[in-house]
Motif scaffolding. Structure first.
Motif, PDB file in Angstrom:
ATOM      1  N   SER A   1      -3.756 -12.162 -10.629  1.00  0.00           N
ATOM      2  CA  SER A   1      -2.157 -11.924 -10.595  1.00  0.00           C
ATOM      3  C   SER A   1      -1.747 -10.482 -10.478  1.00  0.00           C
ATOM      4  O   SER A   1      -1.065 -10.139  -9.634  1.00  0.00           O
ATOM      5  CB  SER A   1      -1.422 -12.713 -12.075  1.00  0.00           C
ATOM      6  OG  SER A   1      -0.026 -12.377 -11.582  1.00  0.00           O
ATOM      7  N   ALA A   2      -2.373  -9.539 -11.293  1.00  0.00           N
ATOM      8  CA  ALA A   2      -2.241  -8.351 -11.243  1.00  0.00           C
ATOM      9  C   ALA A   2      -2.555  -7.615  -9.968  1.00  0.00           C
ATOM     10  O   ALA A   2      -1.683  -6.760  -9.487  1.00  0.00           O
ATOM     11  CB  ALA A   2      -2.665  -7.400 -12.438  1.00  0.00           C
ATOM     12  N   VAL A   3      -3.770  -7.949  -9.428  1.00  0.00           N
ATOM     13  CA  VAL A   3      -4.304  -7.565  -8.192  1.00  0.00           C
ATOM     14  C   VAL A   3      -3.096  -7.914  -6.942  1.00  0.00           C
ATOM     15  O   VAL A   3      -2.855  -7.128  -6.109  1.00  0.00           O
ATOM     16  CB  VAL A   3      -5.701  -8.023  -7.799  1.00  0.00           C
ATOM     17  CG1 VAL A   3      -5.872  -7.924  -6.387  1.00  0.00           C
ATOM     18  CG2 VAL A   3      -6.498  -7.213  -8.797  1.00  0.00           C
TER      19      VAL A   3
ATOM     20  N   CYS B   1     -12.435 -10.350  -9.076  1.00  0.00           N
ATOM     21  CA  CYS B   1     -11.102 -10.275  -9.057  1.00  0.00           C
ATOM     22  C   CYS B   1     -10.439  -9.099  -8.487  1.00  0.00           C
ATOM     23  O   CYS B   1      -9.461  -9.165  -7.755  1.00  0.00           O
ATOM     24  CB  CYS B   1     -10.618 -10.238 -10.542  1.00  0.00           C
ATOM     25  SG  CYS B   1     -10.807 -11.740 -11.374  1.00  0.00           S
ATOM     26  N   PHE B   2     -11.170  -7.848  -8.233  1.00  0.00           N
ATOM     27  CA  PHE B   2     -10.636  -6.777  -7.772  1.00  0.00           C
ATOM     28  C   PHE B   2     -11.355  -6.645  -6.368  1.00  0.00           C
ATOM     29  O   PHE B   2     -10.913  -5.724  -5.552  1.00  0.00           O
ATOM     30  CB  PHE B   2     -11.324  -5.405  -8.408  1.00  0.00           C
ATOM     31  CG  PHE B   2     -10.888  -5.437  -9.928  1.00  0.00           C
ATOM     32  CD1 PHE B   2      -9.707  -5.094 -10.297  1.00  0.00           C
ATOM     33  CD2 PHE B   2     -11.679  -6.121 -10.667  1.00  0.00           C
ATOM     34  CE1 PHE B   2      -9.235  -4.981 -11.442  1.00  0.00           C
ATOM     35  CE2 PHE B   2     -11.304  -5.895 -12.181  1.00  0.00           C
ATOM     36  CZ  PHE B   2     -10.130  -5.389 -12.631  1.00  0.00           C
ATOM     37  N   ARG B   3     -12.019  -7.675  -5.709  1.00  0.00           N
ATOM     38  CA  ARG B   3     -12.599  -7.576  -4.425  1.00  0.00           C
ATOM     39  C   ARG B   3     -11.423  -7.308  -3.221  1.00  0.00           C
ATOM     40  O   ARG B   3     -11.630  -6.589  -2.491  1.00  0.00           O
ATOM     41  CB  ARG B   3     -12.977  -9.089  -3.981  1.00  0.00           C
ATOM     42  CG  ARG B   3     -13.920  -8.924  -2.504  1.00  0.00           C
ATOM     43  CD  ARG B   3     -15.153  -7.923  -2.660  1.00  0.00           C
ATOM     44  NE  ARG B   3     -16.304  -8.248  -3.509  1.00  0.00           N
ATOM     45  CZ  ARG B   3     -16.957  -7.524  -4.142  1.00  0.00           C
ATOM     46  NH1 ARG B   3     -17.301  -6.326  -3.426  1.00  0.00           N
ATOM     47  NH2 ARG B   3     -18.165  -7.937  -5.005  1.00  0.00           N
ATOM     48  N   PRO B   4     -10.275  -7.973  -3.333  1.00  0.00           N
ATOM     49  CA  PRO B   4      -9.182  -7.570  -2.165  1.00  0.00           C
ATOM     50  C   PRO B   4      -8.718  -6.177  -2.359  1.00  0.00           C
ATOM     51  O   PRO B   4      -8.478  -5.492  -1.286  1.00  0.00           O
ATOM     52  CB  PRO B   4      -7.853  -8.537  -2.799  1.00  0.00           C
ATOM     53  CG  PRO B   4      -8.428  -9.663  -3.728  1.00  0.00           C
ATOM     54  CD  PRO B   4      -9.813  -9.034  -4.329  1.00  0.00           C
ATOM     55  N   LEU B   5      -8.658  -5.438  -3.659  1.00  0.00           N
ATOM     56  CA  LEU B   5      -8.597  -4.155  -3.483  1.00  0.00           C
ATOM     57  C   LEU B   5      -9.702  -3.334  -2.712  1.00  0.00           C
ATOM     58  O   LEU B   5      -9.316  -2.442  -2.096  1.00  0.00           O
ATOM     59  CB  LEU B   5      -8.368  -3.575  -4.871  1.00  0.00           C
ATOM     60  CG  LEU B   5      -7.106  -4.091  -5.876  1.00  0.00           C
ATOM     61  CD1 LEU B   5      -6.916  -3.603  -7.077  1.00  0.00           C
ATOM     62  CD2 LEU B   5      -5.797  -4.216  -4.679  1.00  0.00           C
ATOM     63  N   ALA B   6     -10.826  -3.545  -3.265  1.00  0.00           N
ATOM     64  CA  ALA B   6     -11.993  -2.846  -2.542  1.00  0.00           C
ATOM     65  C   ALA B   6     -12.007  -2.945  -1.139  1.00  0.00           C
ATOM     66  O   ALA B   6     -12.709  -2.248  -0.275  1.00  0.00           O
ATOM     67  CB  ALA B   6     -13.271  -3.189  -3.302  1.00  0.00           C
ATOM     68  N   ARG B   7     -11.824  -4.482  -0.770  1.00  0.00           N
ATOM     69  CA  ARG B   7     -11.961  -4.706   0.635  1.00  0.00           C
ATOM     70  C   ARG B   7     -10.557  -3.643   1.692  1.00  0.00           C
ATOM     71  O   ARG B   7     -11.130  -3.082   2.617  1.00  0.00           O
ATOM     72  CB  ARG B   7     -11.730  -6.113   1.029  1.00  0.00           C
ATOM     73  CG  ARG B   7     -11.586  -6.405   2.572  1.00  0.00           C
ATOM     74  CD  ARG B   7     -11.482  -8.208   2.753  1.00  0.00           C
ATOM     75  NE  ARG B   7     -12.696  -8.650   1.807  1.00  0.00           N
ATOM     76  CZ  ARG B   7     -12.462  -9.515   0.904  1.00  0.00           C
ATOM     77  NH1 ARG B   7     -11.085  -9.605   0.400  1.00  0.00           N
ATOM     78  NH2 ARG B   7     -13.369 -10.158   0.228  1.00  0.00           N
TER      79      ARG B   7
END
Length: 271
Positions: free
Chosen positions: A20-22, A69-75
């Motif tokens: 949710s935070a991401v 969970c952080f994959r969208p930011l890393a991408r």
């Protein structure tokens, strides 16, 4: 979100809150202004350098189980054209006043400081800029000996300062390449204590031999992307461990420039 409190929750609760935070805050921030994104990176860098978040990077720490969970930011950071310069490095260099002529050491062999960013009376630090309304990234991204308001005291790198041959750090493998050029064993008790407290006790810590490296390279740059992938984590090298500790995100350190031409300006700008 307090990471220690969060990680005491059941696994599914952690996944739900991180996801949710991401989605709600992380992605919109990355897709917003560069200034806001750099501000968030700067806050992370500061909390890492003070040791608040650093234990989360220890091998086997529970947060690593939720990396997806952080994959969208890393991408986004890895593939979006807006972040290309985070990996390619500074397009223009701004000399930072705070690190001109402030080191008491004449050479690069000193280990008594917890940070292994190279500093001596002869080094010049630059950061990328200008970025939108910021003089440089130093306004919001810095190590923990910079005022919390950031530092806008910058000046363009003089054209007669040689860029020459350098090494850009974008990943742990680049740091390993640097250690292959020259490294030294960490023996200072204070540095050993700080690094072990941050990242766990290791059989042997090593760090770049900056004095030797400065004879082969004119500069070393830790890109913003390299800061994210490489800083405050253990990096294996030839049976020992190393780490990138206390660096200014995006900093380039010039070994063979002439700091004298900046000393008067740096002294006046500090008043």
């Amino acid at each position: 979100m307090d990471p220690e409190e969060l990680l005491r929750s059941p696994d599914q609760s952690v996944i739900d809150r991180l996801t949710s935070a991401v989605v709600d805050r992380g992605v919109p921030t990355l897709l917003g202004s560069a200034k806001d994104t750099l501000l968030h990176l700067g806050r992370t860098a500061t909390e890492l350098s003070f040791g608040v978040l650093t234990p989360l990077n220890r091998p086997g720490y529970r947060l690593s189980r939720f990396a997806e969970c952080f994959r969208p930011l890393a991408r986004i950071i890895a593939t979006s054209p807006d972040f290309t310069w985070w990996w390619e490095g500074a397009r223009s260099h701004r000399v930072t006043a705070k690190d001109i002529g402030t080191s008491p050491f004449d050479d690069l062999t000193e280990q008594s400081h917890w940070s292994n960013q190279p500093r001596s009376a002869q080094t010049i630090q630059t950061t990328p800029g200008p970025i939108e309304s910021l003089e440089s990234t130093m306004a919001v991204c810095f190590d923990n000996d910079t005022a919390f308001a950031g530092d806008n005291r910058t000046l363009p790198l003089a054209k007669n300062d040689p860029c020459g041959q350098g090494l850009r750090i974008t990943s742990p493998s680049d740091w390993q390449d640097l250690l292959s050029v020259a490294h030294t064993v960490v023996t200072d008790d204070g540095r050993l204590h700080d690094w072990s407290d941050m990242l766990g006790t290791q059989r042997k810590w090593v760090t770049p031999d900056w004095q030797t490296i400065s004879q082969s390279f004119d500069w070393i740059e830790l890109t913003l992307g390299g800061f994210l992938t490489t800083s405050y984590r253990t990096i294996e090298f030839d049976g020992s461990m190393s780490a990138v500790i206390g660096w200014t995100p995006g900093a380039t350190i010039f070994f063979n420039g002439d700091p004298d031409e900046y000393l008067g300006w740096a002294s006046m700008s500090s008043r």
